[in-house]
Design a protein around this motif. Structure first.
Motif, mmCIF file in Angstrom:
data_model
loop_
_atom_site.group_PDB
_atom_site.id
_atom_site.type_symbol
_atom_site.label_atom_id
_atom_site.label_comp_id
_atom_site.label_asym_id
_atom_site.label_seq_id
_atom_site.Cartn_x
_atom_site.Cartn_y
_atom_site.Cartn_z
ATOM 1 N N LEU A 285 -7.019 15.561 8.790
ATOM 2 C CA LEU A 285 -6.711 14.935 7.415
ATOM 3 C C LEU A 285 -5.675 14.289 6.882
ATOM 4 C CD1 LEU A 285 -9.869 16.830 6.199
ATOM 5 C CD2 LEU A 285 -9.838 14.865 6.758
ATOM 6 N N PHE A 286 -5.098 15.994 7.294
ATOM 7 C CA PHE A 286 -3.162 15.816 6.689
ATOM 8 C C PHE A 286 -2.918 14.507 6.708
ATOM 9 C CE2 PHE A 286 -4.095 19.059 4.601
ATOM 10 C CZ PHE A 286 -3.245 19.524 3.786
ATOM 11 N N ILE A 287 -2.513 14.568 8.759
ATOM 12 C CA ILE A 287 -1.858 12.923 8.895
ATOM 13 C C ILE A 287 -2.566 11.826 8.574
ATOM 14 C CG2 ILE A 287 -2.094 11.750 11.178
ATOM 15 C CD1 ILE A 287 -1.702 14.412 12.255
ATOM 16 N N ILE A 288 -3.462 11.632 8.398
ATOM 17 C CA ILE A 288 -4.369 10.230 7.685
ATOM 18 C C ILE A 288 -4.049 10.459 5.499
ATOM 19 C CG2 ILE A 288 -6.586 9.545 6.940
ATOM 20 C CD1 ILE A 288 -7.692 10.658 9.325
ATOM 21 N N ALA A 289 -4.172 11.657 5.651
ATOM 22 C CA ALA A 289 -2.840 11.769 3.405
ATOM 23 C C ALA A 289 -1.742 11.322 4.358
ATOM 24 C CB ALA A 289 -3.499 12.594 3.388
ATOM 25 N N ILE A 290 -0.848 11.396 5.236
ATOM 26 C CA ILE A 290 0.457 10.749 4.732
ATOM 27 C C ILE A 290 -0.104 9.684 5.082
ATOM 28 C CG2 ILE A 290 2.170 10.732 6.497
ATOM 29 C CD1 ILE A 290 1.364 13.736 6.688
ATOM 30 N N GLY A 291 -0.340 9.311 6.507
ATOM 31 C CA GLY A 291 -0.605 7.350 7.161
ATOM 32 C C GLY A 291 -1.018 6.527 5.293
ATOM 33 N N ALA A 292 -1.970 7.296 5.081
ATOM 34 C CA ALA A 292 -2.874 6.498 3.084
ATOM 35 C C ALA A 292 -1.733 6.734 2.872
ATOM 36 C CB ALA A 292 -3.815 7.615 3.144
ATOM 37 N N GLY A 293 -0.933 6.930 2.304
ATOM 38 C CA GLY A 293 0.644 7.387 1.168
ATOM 39 C C GLY A 293 1.401 6.346 1.361
ATOM 40 N N LEU A 294 1.896 6.410 2.950
ATOM 41 C CA LEU A 294 2.445 5.109 3.720
ATOM 42 C C LEU A 294 1.928 3.552 3.231
ATOM 43 C CD1 LEU A 294 4.322 6.365 6.971
ATOM 44 C CD2 LEU A 294 5.683 5.735 4.617
ATOM 45 N N PHE A 295 0.743 3.347 3.736
ATOM 46 C CA PHE A 295 -0.291 2.045 3.343
ATOM 47 C C PHE A 295 -0.544 1.775 1.683
ATOM 48 C CE2 PHE A 295 -4.266 -0.266 3.438
ATOM 49 C CZ PHE A 295 -3.976 -1.354 4.306
ATOM 50 N N THR A 296 -0.738 2.752 0.661
ATOM 51 C CA THR A 296 -0.437 2.209 -0.186
ATOM 52 C C THR A 296 0.770 1.822 -1.097
ATOM 53 O OG1 THR A 296 -2.033 4.725 -0.737
ATOM 54 C CG2 THR A 296 -1.072 3.417 -2.620
ATOM 55 N N ARG A 297 1.861 2.520 -0.566
ATOM 56 C CA ARG A 297 3.775 1.995 -1.044
ATOM 57 C C ARG A 297 3.196 0.527 -0.448
ATOM 58 N NH1 ARG A 297 7.556 5.248 -1.848
ATOM 59 N NH2 ARG A 297 6.254 6.468 -2.474
ATOM 60 N N LEU A 298 2.874 0.383 0.560
ATOM 61 C CA LEU A 298 2.990 -1.092 1.567
ATOM 62 C C LEU A 298 2.393 -2.226 0.666
ATOM 63 C CD1 LEU A 298 3.929 -3.142 3.520
ATOM 64 C CD2 LEU A 298 2.003 -2.377 5.119
ATOM 65 N N VAL A 299 0.860 -1.969 0.451
ATOM 66 C CA VAL A 299 0.310 -2.624 -0.756
ATOM 67 C C VAL A 299 0.853 -3.091 -1.693
ATOM 68 C CG1 VAL A 299 -1.906 -2.711 -1.222
ATOM 69 C CG2 VAL A 299 -1.669 -1.561 1.083
ATOM 70 N N ALA A 300 1.349 -1.799 -2.512
ATOM 71 C CA ALA A 300 2.114 -2.142 -3.432
ATOM 72 C C ALA A 300 3.189 -3.181 -3.404
ATOM 73 C CB ALA A 300 1.698 -0.998 -3.974
#
Length: 426
Positions: A285-300
């Motif tokens: 779950l934490f690996i997915i959360a890290i990936g989601a943090g990066l993806f959120t930054r990319l989308v922004a």
């Protein structure tokens, strides 16, 4: 290459990697890193890759997830949840389709100490399906009811999906949990109506069983006092303002450990297995959360969410049209992706849109949780269905379980429609 094009290519690449069965966390990290490189260059991408894993993981609220997982695993391995189906059976067996309803009620009880659909389905399925088979239940309905009941595990607190949604949207976990209780109970009610409808159409598919005496009912209730105490203490402390979500998880894990030791039902081997299961699940779950943090930054950075918003406005869909499209997207994604991956993949795009349209974030989080759980029982990937098949493969085929799911899918669609129709009340 302009940022919008990079964002679109990153999204397509992400979906391609997921289709190739690359783990969702790895896919998010890889695609996001390349996308940020394409927009800002290697040095900023490396800086984000070194900082975001810490900022994504070092979250006080996120630390509640390992605690709630540990509580659930200890409760399961120590046998605290073992009598839930038996207790539900003696109290609900007098109803038409009583054993199927008991499996749904047992799943709801297990959900309050688990937060996982898959664990809920597996635990209840091992006990409930053989019992329904012995009583000549139609195995399609028997397995379908357990698979559907498992989805309640991600709605009733402690829900991992609701915790992650709260973190990503900066929403109140307590408010989401409170709504999750009502949504979980509403799901249980709609599923019970589905069972009663099946019985009304063909009573022979769900034969009546001999009812139990009041003495039997109270005796079974006494057998499950530890898990009832655990549920009441954790949720009571959480909603009473005594605990934060993290403190509630830690207290629940400690209390489950204490109850297991007090009842002498938790061995050292069980405790070690609970710790290993918690570490593995939390790490994923934490690996997915890290990936989601990066993806959120990319989308922004790419401006993709802004472009999607402008497209929606240009289409003139309105709030209702937007919600219908989101519902259809989540149902489609649920056919191929596991819920947490689908949640963290889509929120960076959908949250700005729903906020701009004035949609209540708590209500939207509950809707998303329900839609993601529908994906747990829809073909071709429906994880709960495959879990039930692994439990009952000796006497039921996979396609029979999917056939048994249909009445419960209809109940889910009716509940989602009810949520959309009553949105103005929130």
């Amino acid at each position: 290459m302009d940022p919008i094009t990079v964002g679109l290519l990153a999204l397509v690449g992400l979906l391609g990697l997921i289709a190739l069965r690359v783990p969702i966390g790895v896919s998010l990290i890889f695609v996001s890193f390349l996308g940020i490189c394409g927009i800002a260059g290697l040095r900023p991408a490396m800086s984000m890759l070194s900082n975001i894993p810490y900022t994504s993981s070092a979250s006080w609220t996120l630390s509640s997830i390992p605690m709630f997982l540990l509580m659930g695993y200890i409760a399961y391995h120590s046998g605290l949840t073992k009598g839930l189906f038996e207790a539900a059976r003696v109290w609900w067996s007098w109803l038409p389709g009583g054993l199927a309803i008991a499996s749904l009620a047992g799943a709801s009880g297990f959900a309050a100490v688990s937060g996982s659909s898959v664990a809920c389905s597996a635990a209840i399925g091992r006990i409930a399906i053989p019992e329904m088979k012995r009583n000549n239940y139609d195995l399609r309905v028997a397995t379908g009811s357990v698979a559907a009941g498992g989805t309640i595990g991600a709605l009733i607190p402690p829900s991992i999906i609701l915790i992650l949604f709260g973190i990503q949207s900066n929403s109140s976990i307590n408010a989401l949990f409170m709504g999750g209780i009502f949504l979980g109970l509403a799901s249980l009610l709609f599923y019970i109506m589905a069972v009663l409808f099946v019985w009304w159409r063909k009573p022979e598919r769900l034969p009546m069983v001999e009812p139990y005496t009041m003495g039997d009912r109270w005796k079974k209730r006494l057998e499950i006092w530890p898990v009832l105490l655990l549920i009441c203490a954790v949720l009571g402390g959480l909603f009473g303002g005594i605990f934060t979500a993290t403190e509630a998880g830690a207290f629940g894990a400690f209390m489950a450990l204490a109850l297991g030791l007090l009842r002498r039902s938790l061995s050292w081997a069980d405790f070690k297995e609970s710790l290993v299961d918690t570490i593995l699940a939390s790490g994923a779950l934490f690996i997915i959360a890290i990936g989601a943090g990066l993806f959120t930054r990319l989308v922004a950075m790419s401006g993709l969410s802004r472009e999607v918003g402008m497209l929606v406005e240009a289409m003139g869909l309105g709030t209702t049209g937007l919600l219908l499209i989101i519902v259809l997207i989540y149902i489609a994604l649920g056919m191929f992706l596991e819920p947490i991956g689908a949640l963290l993949l889509t929120l960076p795009l959908f949250l700005p849109l729903t906020t701009a349209h004035g949609i209540d974030t708590i209500w939207f989080g509950l809707l998303v949780a329900k839609l993601l759980e529908i994906g747990m029982i829809t073909p071709p990937v429906g994880l709960n269905v495959f879990v039930i098949h692994s439990v009952a493969r000796d006497y039921v085929k996979l396609e029979q379980i999917f056939a048994g799911i249909l009445p419960f899918l209809a109940a889910d669609i009716a509940l989602v429609a009810a949520m959309l129709l009553t949105r103005g009340l929130f």
